[in-house]
Design a protein around this motif. Sequence first.
Motif, PDB file in Angstrom:
ATOM      1  N   UNK A 169      13.303 120.191 -12.533  1.00  0.00           N
ATOM      2  CA  UNK A 169      12.368 119.103 -12.248  1.00  0.00           C
ATOM      3  C   UNK A 169      12.680 117.925 -13.156  1.00  0.00           C
ATOM      4  N   UNK A 170      12.126 116.756 -12.852  1.00  0.00           N
ATOM      5  CA  UNK A 170      12.450 115.573 -13.654  1.00  0.00           C
ATOM      6  C   UNK A 170      11.986 115.711 -15.095  1.00  0.00           C
ATOM      7  N   UNK A 171      10.871 116.378 -15.325  1.00  0.00           N
ATOM      8  CA  UNK A 171      10.427 116.597 -16.701  1.00  0.00           C
ATOM      9  C   UNK A 171      11.352 117.574 -17.413  1.00  0.00           C
ATOM     10  N   UNK A 172      11.699 118.667 -16.754  1.00  0.00           N
ATOM     11  CA  UNK A 172      12.508 119.693 -17.409  1.00  0.00           C
ATOM     12  C   UNK A 172      13.914 119.183 -17.713  1.00  0.00           C
ATOM     13  N   UNK A 173      14.521 118.433 -16.801  1.00  0.00           N
ATOM     14  CA  UNK A 173      15.870 117.932 -17.088  1.00  0.00           C
ATOM     15  C   UNK A 173      15.847 116.864 -18.180  1.00  0.00           C
ATOM     16  N   UNK A 174      14.665 116.365 -18.504  1.00  0.00           N
ATOM     17  CA  UNK A 174      14.552 115.402 -19.605  1.00  0.00           C
ATOM     18  C   UNK A 174      14.897 116.029 -20.940  1.00  0.00           C
ATOM     19  N   UNK A 175      14.768 117.363 -21.048  1.00  0.00           N
ATOM     20  CA  UNK A 175      15.166 118.017 -22.293  1.00  0.00           C
ATOM     21  C   UNK A 175      16.322 118.989 -22.071  1.00  0.00           C
TER      22      UNK A 175
END
Length: 426
Positions: A169-175
């Motif tokens: 997801x966009x949040x998870x790929x952020x880290x």
Amino acid sequence: MTTHAVTDRTERSEGREGTAEATQSMRTPAALADAERWTAHNYHPLPVVIAEAEGAWVTDVDGRRYLDFLSGYSALNFGHSHPGLIAAAHAQLDKLTLTSRAFVHDQFAEFCQSLAQLCGKDMVLPMNTGAEAVETAIKVSRAWGYRVKGVAAERANIVVAENNFHGRTTTIISFSTDPDARNDFGPYTPGFTIVPYGDLDAIAAAIDENTVMVLLEPIQGEAGVLVPPAGYLAGVRALCDQHNVLFAADEIQSGLGRTGRTFAIEHEGVVPDMYLLGKALGGGIVPVSAVAANRDILGVLRPGEHGSTFGGNPLACAVGAEVVRLLRTGEFQKRSAELGERLHAGLNKLIGHGVVAVRGRGLWAGVDIDPALMTGRQVSERLMARGVLAKDTHGSTVRLAPPLVVTEEDLDHALAQLEAVLTEGA
């Protein structure tokens, strides 16, 4: 243990013959071409088109049989078409499949209670995919930080590890530190501090008054089945206790029997504040995920703040409850531990003969191939030609994760095929 994976010896011998060219006959080329034409290219699958499966074996559209040594990235821990899981699904399909969480259905409480007890926790929040479980943990930890710990608004921080894989997801790929997962998908969500995996001092340095959670995989699967140093997870637990920080264990790939224990984190005798579960929880039949934690953590959520139309649906709960029943016997955990020793003993013999290193626990291994010999993709393709399905990662690593119902004979056969591939490539 008698499994439904046992297959007639003659059939197995026939399934082991042939080459990649022979495999791609009849229906396979057309099916591959249609898939290439009509689907987005977000995966690079091996050129096999599977039509049927049972136990540890799958059959393609042309009747060629293969040993499955990937198990749907651990979603198929109990093998394909496990009779108990199929029966549970069939029985529920005839009665009720979906209500949404606007109503309570008769399978919900049993599933949540049985899973909570398996985890030794008070409560369960069911979702669908592993990524949803991770997103749930992120939201819960932030809410806990603001409402319980007293972190200032918008300041909550979560510590994660390099080379992690928690979803896309966009949040998870952020880290994420994987460029394939991250590049060109920004802007990225703030609130995460990335530290080297296995470095306890780095986690200690990253924790501050705004840290609400440390999120880790007890074994990093996508990174190549990386096992952290002894004492690392226990050290993280101690740091979290010291600084009033939640410790979440992403057991989506590593949990539910894969490593020889119910949860991989048990190998260090550590109990996290939150278990993040998925994949095998759905028995290879339906997507089921969940976060398990105590009431003082999951209880921070209020009605309307988080949910899913399909999360905890009757079909998912019926299958998930049967998965928990299978795990309660300890049979699969024991089998994974015992056969895992056989798997790793066989793999370690290949070190210096095309293999550089082997890692893992139970029926889970990351095998580093000598890059001077061939790539992990080439090994996977040549294994496929010999009737064994596995998958590469990060260039030179091949991941092996057979279903926990695999037999000793099938395990030995797969190891022999890997040895033959490496010998041919030398």
